[in-house]
Design a protein around this motif. Sequence first.
Motif, PDB file in Angstrom:
ATOM      1  N   SER A 116      10.931   1.811  11.374  1.00 39.36           N
ATOM      2  CA  SER A 116      10.700   0.377  11.598  1.00 39.36           C
ATOM      3  C   SER A 116       9.242   0.017  11.330  1.00 39.36           C
ATOM      4  O   SER A 116       8.933  -1.090  10.888  1.00 39.36           O
ATOM      5  N   LEU A 117       8.328   0.956  11.602  1.00 41.36           N
ATOM      6  CA  LEU A 117       6.916   0.702  11.317  1.00 41.36           C
ATOM      7  C   LEU A 117       6.668   0.582   9.816  1.00 41.36           C
ATOM      8  O   LEU A 117       5.717  -0.083   9.391  1.00 41.36           O
ATOM      9  N   PHE A 118       7.515   1.231   9.013  1.00 38.50           N
ATOM     10  CA  PHE A 118       7.392   1.142   7.556  1.00 38.50           C
ATOM     11  C   PHE A 118       7.412  -0.317   7.112  1.00 38.50           C
ATOM     12  O   PHE A 118       6.601  -0.742   6.279  1.00 38.50           O
ATOM     13  N   VAL A 119       8.334  -1.107   7.659  1.00 38.57           N
ATOM     14  CA  VAL A 119       8.440  -2.523   7.283  1.00 38.57           C
ATOM     15  C   VAL A 119       7.242  -3.293   7.814  1.00 38.57           C
ATOM     16  O   VAL A 119       6.734  -4.209   7.151  1.00 38.57           O
ATOM     17  N   GLN A 120       6.747  -2.927   9.004  1.00 42.96           N
ATOM     18  CA  GLN A 120       5.559  -3.595   9.538  1.00 42.96           C
ATOM     19  C   GLN A 120       4.362  -3.431   8.599  1.00 42.96           C
ATOM     20  O   GLN A 120       3.557  -4.361   8.434  1.00 42.96           O
ATOM     21  N   VAL A 121       4.241  -2.259   7.995  1.00 46.11           N
ATOM     22  CA  VAL A 121       3.131  -2.027   7.058  1.00 46.11           C
ATOM     23  C   VAL A 121       3.267  -2.944   5.848  1.00 46.11           C
ATOM     24  O   VAL A 121       2.271  -3.494   5.352  1.00 46.11           O
ATOM     25  N   LEU A 122       4.491  -3.150   5.363  1.00 43.84           N
ATOM     26  CA  LEU A 122       4.697  -4.064   4.235  1.00 43.84           C
ATOM     27  C   LEU A 122       4.313  -5.494   4.613  1.00 43.84           C
ATOM     28  O   LEU A 122       3.682  -6.211   3.824  1.00 43.84           O
ATOM     29  N   VAL A 123       4.690  -5.921   5.817  1.00 42.09           N
ATOM     30  CA  VAL A 123       4.335  -7.274   6.274  1.00 42.09           C
ATOM     31  C   VAL A 123       2.816  -7.407   6.384  1.00 42.09           C
ATOM     32  O   VAL A 123       2.235  -8.441   6.007  1.00 42.09           O
ATOM     33  N   LEU A 124       2.167  -6.368   6.888  1.00 43.31           N
ATOM     34  CA  LEU A 124       0.713  -6.399   6.986  1.00 43.31           C
ATOM     35  C   LEU A 124       0.074  -6.490   5.601  1.00 43.31           C
ATOM     36  O   LEU A 124      -0.908  -7.218   5.401  1.00 43.31           O
ATOM     37  N   ALA A 125       0.636  -5.765   4.628  1.00 37.97           N
ATOM     38  CA  ALA A 125       0.122  -5.857   3.260  1.00 37.97           C
ATOM     39  C   ALA A 125       0.262  -7.268   2.724  1.00 37.97           C
ATOM     40  O   ALA A 125      -0.615  -7.762   1.998  1.00 37.97           O
ATOM     41  N   ARG A 126       1.341  -7.938   3.079  1.00 37.25           N
ATOM     42  CA  ARG A 126       1.528  -9.334   2.648  1.00 37.25           C
ATOM     43  C   ARG A 126       0.487 -10.237   3.312  1.00 37.25           C
ATOM     44  O   ARG A 126      -0.068 -11.129   2.654  1.00 37.25           O
ATOM     45  N   GLU A 127       0.207 -10.017   4.595  1.00 36.15           N
ATOM     46  CA  GLU A 127      -0.797 -10.822   5.297  1.00 36.15           C
ATOM     47  C   GLU A 127      -2.186 -10.617   4.700  1.00 36.15           C
ATOM     48  O   GLU A 127      -3.003 -11.540   4.681  1.00 36.15           O
ATOM     49  N   MET A 128      -2.423  -9.403   4.196  1.00 35.47           N
ATOM     50  CA  MET A 128      -3.720  -9.102   3.580  1.00 35.47           C
ATOM     51  C   MET A 128      -3.755  -9.531   2.108  1.00 35.47           C
ATOM     52  O   MET A 128      -4.716  -9.223   1.400  1.00 35.47           O
ATOM     53  N   LYS A 129      -2.693 -10.223   1.666  1.00 36.49           N
ATOM     54  CA  LYS A 129      -2.575 -10.723   0.285  1.00 36.49           C
ATOM     55  C   LYS A 129      -2.608  -9.578  -0.732  1.00 36.49           C
ATOM     56  O   LYS A 129      -3.156  -9.721  -1.838  1.00 36.49           O
ATOM     57  N   LEU A 130      -2.027  -8.442  -0.358  1.00 35.67           N
ATOM     58  CA  LEU A 130      -1.959  -7.294  -1.255  1.00 35.67           C
ATOM     59  C   LEU A 130      -0.573  -7.099  -1.840  1.00 35.67           C
ATOM     60  O   LEU A 130      -0.388  -6.256  -2.714  1.00 35.67           O
ATOM     61  N   LEU A 131       0.424  -7.855  -1.363  1.00 33.12           N
ATOM     62  CA  LEU A 131       1.797  -7.628  -1.791  1.00 33.12           C
ATOM     63  C   LEU A 131       2.564  -8.940  -1.844  1.00 33.12           C
ATOM     64  O   LEU A 131       2.476  -9.757  -0.921  1.00 33.12           O
ATOM     65  N   LYS A 132       3.292  -9.137  -2.921  1.00 40.12           N
ATOM     66  CA  LYS A 132       4.267 -10.210  -3.042  1.00 40.12           C
ATOM     67  C   LYS A 132       5.391  -9.695  -3.933  1.00 40.12           C
ATOM     68  O   LYS A 132       5.165  -9.318  -5.082  1.00 40.12           O
ATOM     69  N   LEU A 133       6.581  -9.653  -3.386  1.00 45.11           N
ATOM     70  CA  LEU A 133       7.693  -9.016  -4.086  1.00 45.11           C
ATOM     71  C   LEU A 133       8.086  -9.781  -5.336  1.00 45.11           C
ATOM     72  O   LEU A 133       7.971 -10.996  -5.412  1.00 45.11           O
ATOM     73  N   GLY A 134       8.569  -9.030  -6.312  1.00 45.41           N
ATOM     74  CA  GLY A 134       9.079  -9.610  -7.545  1.00 45.41           C
ATOM     75  C   GLY A 134      10.121  -8.700  -8.156  1.00 45.41           C
ATOM     76  O   GLY A 134      11.312  -8.866  -7.947  1.00 45.41           O
ATOM     77  N   HIS A 135       9.664  -7.676  -8.863  1.00 42.82           N
ATOM     78  CA  HIS A 135      10.563  -6.738  -9.535  1.00 42.82           C
ATOM     79  C   HIS A 135      10.420  -5.356  -8.912  1.00 42.82           C
ATOM     80  O   HIS A 135       9.299  -4.893  -8.650  1.00 42.82           O
ATOM     81  N   ILE A 136      11.548  -4.685  -8.677  1.00 44.36           N
ATOM     82  CA  ILE A 136      11.580  -3.374  -8.032  1.00 44.36           C
ATOM     83  C   ILE A 136      12.104  -2.346  -9.025  1.00 44.36           C
ATOM     84  O   ILE A 136      13.171  -2.532  -9.616  1.00 44.36           O
ATOM     85  N   ALA A 137      11.356  -1.252  -9.207  1.00 43.98           N
ATOM     86  CA  ALA A 137      11.801  -0.134 -10.039  1.00 43.98           C
ATOM     87  C   ALA A 137      12.328   0.966  -9.124  1.00 43.98           C
ATOM     88  O   ALA A 137      11.625   1.405  -8.211  1.00 43.98           O
ATOM     89  N   LEU A 138      13.558   1.384  -9.369  1.00 39.71           N
ATOM     90  CA  LEU A 138      14.220   2.365  -8.506  1.00 39.71           C
ATOM     91  C   LEU A 138      14.357   3.694  -9.240  1.00 39.71           C
ATOM     92  O   LEU A 138      14.724   3.739 -10.411  1.00 39.71           O
ATOM     93  N   ASP A 139      14.082   4.770  -8.528  1.00 42.22           N
ATOM     94  CA  ASP A 139      14.301   6.112  -9.084  1.00 42.22           C
ATOM     95  C   ASP A 139      14.400   7.093  -7.921  1.00 42.22           C
ATOM     96  O   ASP A 139      14.116   6.755  -6.762  1.00 42.22           O
TER      97      ASP A 139
END
Length: 451
Positions: A116-139
């Motif tokens: 669950s903390l994994f998702v919190q880190v993503l939200v924090l990255a968004r608050e720090m303006k380091l992340l905005k989702l668009g295209h996802i590469a899966l492997d």
Amino acid sequence: MSRFVSVDRDTAYLLPPSVDEWLPQDHLARFVVEVIDRLDLDDLVKQYAGRGSAAHHPAVLLGLLIYGYANGVHSSRKIERATYDSVAFRFVAANTHPDHDTLATFRHRFLKEVESLFVQVLVLAREMKLLKLGHIALDGTKIDANASKHKALSWAHANKIEAQLREEVQGLLALAETSDRASAPDGMDVPAEIARREDRLRAIAQAKAKIAQRAAERFKTEQQEFEAKQAKRQAQRDAGKKPRGKDPEPPQAGPMDSDQVNLTDEESRIMPVSGGSFEQSYNAQAGVDTQTMMVITRHVSQAPNDKREVVPTLEQIVALPAVLGEVQSLIADNGYCSQANVIACGDAGVEPLLALKRQSHHTPVMERFASDAPDPQTTDAVERMAHRLRTQAGRALYSLRKQTVEPVFGIIKRVMGWRQMSLRGLAKAQGEWSLVTMAWNIKRMYVLRAA
């Protein structure tokens, strides 16, 4: 006369030393502490009863694990040693020294909360303006299990050993009955030999039961797929069309001779790895944002191929907080391509870009710059995706796959040195993969913020 910097290891400090003064201001350890201090750790803190001696705070233990994984230190004993030897580890631990048992217990106990903390880190990255989702590469990549492939027992070998042990038990029982008249060989404890073989027979019986259970589950899945293929071909015949290729063969029930179970980690599987060999492994999946190279989805699978890994990825994408933005497309190689996966992407509101075949490395120049063909007038989702992959925009998007997700796996395995699970079992492997990818994300955020 030469002049050297004076060396004095005996004079005490005039003032108490501060670890903070020994670490550069832009050090990764400072960033790890900063990120963890901004996470909500209430779910971890509430599980401490408050009895007995004072416990190390979860923020300290989590910080040591994150910083350790980010720098290739995965062993709890090595992390404990680093709290004495390394200034950075001392800073993260606030000059305390949690022992390896404390670190190992914390890692085992709170793996679910780490997810669950994994998702919190993503939200924090968004608050720090380091992340905005668009295209996802899966492997996916194969990660060695904490078990040797030589500890695997196949169905054929289990039956062979079982027959041999039963024959030996009968011989030992006959020897025990005649022990009054004919003594056993020197040094042989007949009852102990019988008990040892009976223990092995019970272990083999348990292993065979697990193999049989897996075979039954496989047969159920294969039977459903067979019936779906038969229904599709019958529908084509009813429509006056001739199905392509031969009719599919019905699946065979029961275990095959090659079916096996590992006696050390029964939930791991023998999987093909690069180089043509086979190893006892898990299939670690990661969906990586093409713009930032941060891992957005992650899960661990027991399947040696990737055909069934799209749906679990989509489930995680749909569950992401809305603040992260909207995933527009899912990019993956032909190992993920199936009609069911294409339809599942459409149902989740994500555009599929799953390669239909292995992509050529040397596309002719005129083909690369050719104008896009008109959109096909069809409702077939696979045909629409195939057309999209042939357009210039589709080819440009698909080309991002290799330069996005494969470097992440390379850095995790080579730079962070994580090539083998420390824990056993699928659930713990899933938790450790979340810990590894969270350490990667924090390390990536550190680089993005500096840039």
